[in-house]
Design a protein around this motif. Structure first.
Motif, mmCIF file in Angstrom:
data_model
loop_
_atom_site.group_PDB
_atom_site.id
_atom_site.type_symbol
_atom_site.label_atom_id
_atom_site.label_comp_id
_atom_site.label_asym_id
_atom_site.label_seq_id
_atom_site.Cartn_x
_atom_site.Cartn_y
_atom_site.Cartn_z
ATOM 1 N N PRO A 20 0.804 -1.232 0.000
ATOM 2 C CA PRO A 20 0.000 0.000 0.000
ATOM 3 C C PRO A 20 0.834 1.277 0.000
ATOM 4 C CG PRO A 20 0.069 -0.930 2.205
ATOM 5 C CD PRO A 20 0.780 -1.898 1.307
ATOM 6 N N THR A 21 2.146 1.148 0.179
ATOM 7 C CA THR A 21 3.011 2.326 0.283
ATOM 8 C C THR A 21 3.461 2.796 -1.095
ATOM 9 O OG1 THR A 21 3.841 1.579 2.427
ATOM 10 C CG2 THR A 21 5.138 3.239 1.268
ATOM 11 N N VAL A 22 3.224 4.063 -1.391
ATOM 12 C CA VAL A 22 3.684 4.666 -2.644
ATOM 13 C C VAL A 22 5.058 5.270 -2.384
ATOM 14 C CG1 VAL A 22 3.226 6.374 -4.429
ATOM 15 C CG2 VAL A 22 1.326 5.136 -3.364
ATOM 16 N N ALA A 23 6.099 4.604 -2.856
ATOM 17 C CA ALA A 23 7.457 5.108 -2.666
ATOM 18 C C ALA A 23 7.792 6.201 -3.676
ATOM 19 C CB ALA A 23 8.469 3.964 -2.773
ATOM 20 N N LEU A 24 7.226 6.085 -4.862
ATOM 21 C CA LEU A 24 7.462 7.079 -5.900
ATOM 22 C C LEU A 24 6.237 7.092 -6.815
ATOM 23 C CD1 LEU A 24 9.727 9.045 -6.711
ATOM 24 C CD2 LEU A 24 10.577 7.321 -8.282
ATOM 25 N N ALA A 25 5.633 8.259 -6.972
ATOM 26 C CA ALA A 25 4.423 8.377 -7.783
ATOM 27 C C ALA A 25 4.710 8.989 -9.158
ATOM 28 C CB ALA A 25 3.377 9.223 -7.056
ATOM 29 N N ASP A 26 5.668 9.898 -9.214
ATOM 30 C CA ASP A 26 5.991 10.575 -10.481
ATOM 31 C C ASP A 26 7.437 11.062 -10.415
ATOM 32 O OD1 ASP A 26 5.964 11.862 -12.916
ATOM 33 O OD2 ASP A 26 4.916 13.636 -12.174
ATOM 34 N N GLY A 27 8.366 10.135 -10.638
ATOM 35 C CA GLY A 27 9.781 10.485 -10.624
ATOM 36 C C GLY A 27 10.246 10.902 -12.007
ATOM 37 N N ARG A 28 10.873 12.079 -12.086
ATOM 38 C CA ARG A 28 11.394 12.568 -13.365
ATOM 39 C C ARG A 28 12.818 13.069 -13.154
ATOM 40 N NH1 ARG A 28 6.655 16.806 -15.138
ATOM 41 N NH2 ARG A 28 4.938 15.773 -14.023
ATOM 42 N N GLY A 44 12.026 10.571 2.621
ATOM 43 C CA GLY A 44 10.720 10.107 2.201
ATOM 44 C C GLY A 44 10.225 10.732 0.916
ATOM 45 N N ALA A 45 11.035 11.609 0.323
ATOM 46 C CA ALA A 45 10.610 12.282 -0.910
ATOM 47 C C ALA A 45 10.639 11.353 -2.112
ATOM 48 C CB ALA A 45 11.494 13.495 -1.173
ATOM 49 N N GLY A 46 11.400 10.255 -2.044
ATOM 50 C CA GLY A 46 11.489 9.311 -3.149
ATOM 51 C C GLY A 46 12.850 9.224 -3.801
ATOM 52 N N LYS A 47 13.855 9.915 -3.238
ATOM 53 C CA LYS A 47 15.190 9.934 -3.851
ATOM 54 C C LYS A 47 15.797 8.528 -3.941
ATOM 55 C CE LYS A 47 17.189 12.680 -0.912
ATOM 56 N NZ LYS A 47 16.105 12.759 0.103
ATOM 57 N N SER A 48 15.789 7.795 -2.830
ATOM 58 C CA SER A 48 16.414 6.467 -2.813
ATOM 59 C C SER A 48 15.727 5.515 -3.775
ATOM 60 C CB SER A 48 16.390 5.887 -1.390
ATOM 61 O OG SER A 48 17.156 6.681 -0.514
ATOM 62 N N THR A 49 14.400 5.606 -3.848
ATOM 63 C CA THR A 49 13.667 4.739 -4.770
ATOM 64 C C THR A 49 14.044 5.050 -6.213
ATOM 65 O OG1 THR A 49 11.823 4.599 -3.212
ATOM 66 C CG2 THR A 49 11.378 3.996 -5.496
ATOM 67 N N LEU A 50 14.137 6.331 -6.544
ATOM 68 C CA LEU A 50 14.526 6.704 -7.897
ATOM 69 C C LEU A 50 15.926 6.194 -8.216
ATOM 70 C CD1 LEU A 50 13.909 8.149 -10.529
ATOM 71 C CD2 LEU A 50 14.673 10.293 -9.483
ATOM 72 N N ALA A 59 12.959 -2.783 -10.999
ATOM 73 C CA ALA A 59 12.220 -2.229 -12.126
ATOM 74 C C ALA A 59 11.090 -1.345 -11.609
ATOM 75 C CB ALA A 59 11.648 -3.353 -12.977
ATOM 76 N N PRO A 60 10.798 -0.261 -12.302
ATOM 77 C CA PRO A 60 9.657 0.573 -11.892
ATOM 78 C C PRO A 60 8.348 -0.122 -12.227
ATOM 79 C CG PRO A 60 10.564 1.393 -13.940
ATOM 80 C CD PRO A 60 11.469 0.278 -13.504
ATOM 81 N N ASP A 61 7.299 0.244 -11.496
ATOM 82 C CA ASP A 61 5.970 -0.257 -11.832
ATOM 83 C C ASP A 61 5.421 0.446 -13.064
ATOM 84 O OD1 ASP A 61 6.078 -1.887 -9.591
ATOM 85 O OD2 ASP A 61 5.175 -0.365 -8.298
ATOM 86 N N ALA A 62 5.879 1.666 -13.294
ATOM 87 C CA ALA A 62 5.452 2.435 -14.463
ATOM 88 C C ALA A 62 6.542 3.442 -14.781
ATOM 89 C CB ALA A 62 4.127 3.140 -14.187
#
Length: 507
Positions: A20-28, A44-50, A59-62
């Motif tokens: 249920p956790t969104v680690a990254l919703a729109d990484g550019r 928590g901003a998503g840097k590590s996930t990117l 792999a990204p989900d999208a």
């Protein structure tokens, strides 16, 4: 480079979820060859996930990832990924017992055949590689004997030897002093001139302005902006990271704390720290009064967690003193700190907070077993009654004290850790990331316990990356490179606190 030349790296619409956790919703991210590009954002901003997507670890989900305009390699093609990108992490990945040359070519020794290879050729190739990139490190030196900055350069050289010209530097200055940081930046500029491109991740925004040409900001798992560093004033960068102003309810809570803080300035000092120093913090002076909540803020390399853990008995400082109720606080001895009147919620409930094979009651009461019986015998009924009281006080949603703690949700498990810290009626309560990984409802419940502890006269030290955790405090002390550099009274703004955490002075 012409206008039609594709970016060296381009990520579009990268999304990644973990349950249920969104680690990254729109990484550019768009990185041009030869630049140093900063990637910034609060924890928590998503840097590590990117970064894990950029380096092929998952792999990204999208979304789409391109290198030089072509799709990224298949996830399992590690050789292809090594030729595109490499990451130098804050924690070194070199093997300290091996030499520089052995680390440079680990698992891919030059000329190796049938399990045999030439030591002479290994050292020759290592010397050639280091000379090519003007990295002045002895290839025969044992890596454990190198300075941190030299170990980082060995990791960069190892990445370059695989063909990568895009290097991710993850908090590279966290363990360096000012002179070492200057030398690192000089080496980065020289490597840029030789065709190397950097993605620079740092919590210290003044470093972004010193060494980077472009900056991308992530917030709340989304891309916010990308801009030339020279065209983005520091207050605007901080605002992009901080986002919206606090909600009205949080502002009202902060105003209530302001009123109380004024009334409690004459309360007796419970914790008095003078000149406390260790490897990650230096010359720390601070006090926490009875019924006062003091926040400790700072980036991941600021020393704030090590300082809190020292006060909780986990580490022994190299210098300085700390008095609790006028008596020396025992260092390096958790049971002694507990006896002295310290309660602690550690930073990781999984590794440090809970014994997963035990029940809720056992976990909640393990620090007060001496009060529940005599001569080493613990009264079962007495322990169960105390556990039930703690379950009620913390609003732990459970079947009862005998339920395995492993059955609980993250929020309720964290409440058990908090219950144990409060069970001993501590004079000093140390909370390290107390709401990490819990749902909104559990977070508010845990923060109400902080308010209750203040009302009960407990001195509370809250160490957190979450602004909402710190907002309940009477004041917040900010650590930067191991030193206290700012103090913000209750009612501070997100912008001002984040600016202090990132080491940005108002212009």
């Amino acid at each position: 480079m012409t206008a039609t030349t594709p970016p060296l790296v381009e990520a579009r619409g990268i999304a990644k979820r973990y349950g249920p956790t969104v680690a990254l919703a729109d990484g550019r991210l768009t990185v041009r060859a030869g630049e140093s590009h900063a990637l910034v954002g609060r924890n928590g901003a998503g840097k590590s996930t990117l970064v894990t997507v950029l380096t092929g670890l998952q792999a990204p989900d999208a979304g789409t990832l391109l290198f030089d305009g072509a799709p990224a390699p298949a996830l399992g093609d590690r050789e292809a990924w090594r030729s595109k990108v490499a990451c130098v992490y804050q924690k070194p990945t070199v093997v300290p017992e091996l030499t520089v040359a052995e680390n440079l070519f680990i698992n891919r020794q030059p000329g190796a055949r049938r399990g045999f290879f030439s030591w002479k050729r290994l050292h020759t190739e290592a010397e050639r590689l280091l000379d090519t990139w003007d990295i002045r490190v002895d290839p025969a030196a044992r890596t454990s004997e190198l300075k941190v900055e030299d170990r980082q350069m060995v990791e960069i050289a190892r990445a370059l030897s695989g063909g990568a010209r895009f290097i991710v530097l993850d908090e590279p200055t966290a363990q360096l002093d000012n002179k070492e940081i200057d030398r690192l930046f000089t080496r980065m500029r020289a490597l840029q001139d030789s065709g190397v491109t950097f993605l620079f991740i740092s919590h210290h925004l003044q470093e972004v302005y010193e060494v980077c040409q472009t900056v991308t900001v992530l917030r709340d798992a989304r891309w916010i902006t990308t801009a030339p560093v020279a065209e983005l004033p520091r207050p605007a960068l901080v605002e992009a990271m901080a986002g919206e102003a606090v909600a009205e309810a949080a502002a009202a809570a902060a105003e209530a704390v302001v009123d109380q803080a004024v009334a409690d300035r004459a309360a007796p000092v419970v914790l008095d720290v003078r000149g406390l120093s260790a490897d990650t913090y230096r010359a720390i002076d601070l006090t926490v009064r009875r019924g006062e909540v003091v926040g400790l803020a700072g980036s991941s390399g600021s020393g704030k967690i090590a300082l809190a853990e020292s006060l909780a008995g986990l580490h022994t400082p190299t210098a300085g003193t700390a008095l609790l109720d006028g008596r020396p606080l025992p260092f390096g001895d958790v049971p002694a700190a507990l006896t002295a009147g310290v309660g602690c919620v550690p930073r990781d409930r999984h590794d440090q907070g809970l014994v997963t094979g035990m029940s809720i009651g056992d976990n909640a009461t393990m620090t007060v077993l001496g009060r529940l019986g005599r001569y080493g015998f613990v009264g079962t009924d007495r322990k169960r009654a105390v556990a039930r009281d703690l379950i009620d006080r913390l609003d732990i949603h459970a079947e009862g004290p005998d339920q395995p703690v492993s059955d609980l949700s993250g929020g309720n498990a964290q409440k058990v850790v908090m219950a144990r810290a409060l069970a001993s009626d501590p004079h000093l309560l140390i909370l390290i990331n107390p709401t990490a990984g819990v749902d909104v409802k559990s977070k508010e419940s845990l923060l109400r316990r902080v308010d209750h502890a203040r009302d009960d006269g407990t001195a509370v030290l809250v160490v957190s990356d979450e602004l909402d955790d710190l907002r309940r405090g009477d004041r917040v002390l900010v650590l930067f490179h191991g030193r206290i550099v700012a103090e913000h009274p209750a009612g501070w703004s997100d912008h001002d606190l984040i600016a202090s955490i990132e080491g940005v002075e108002d212009e």
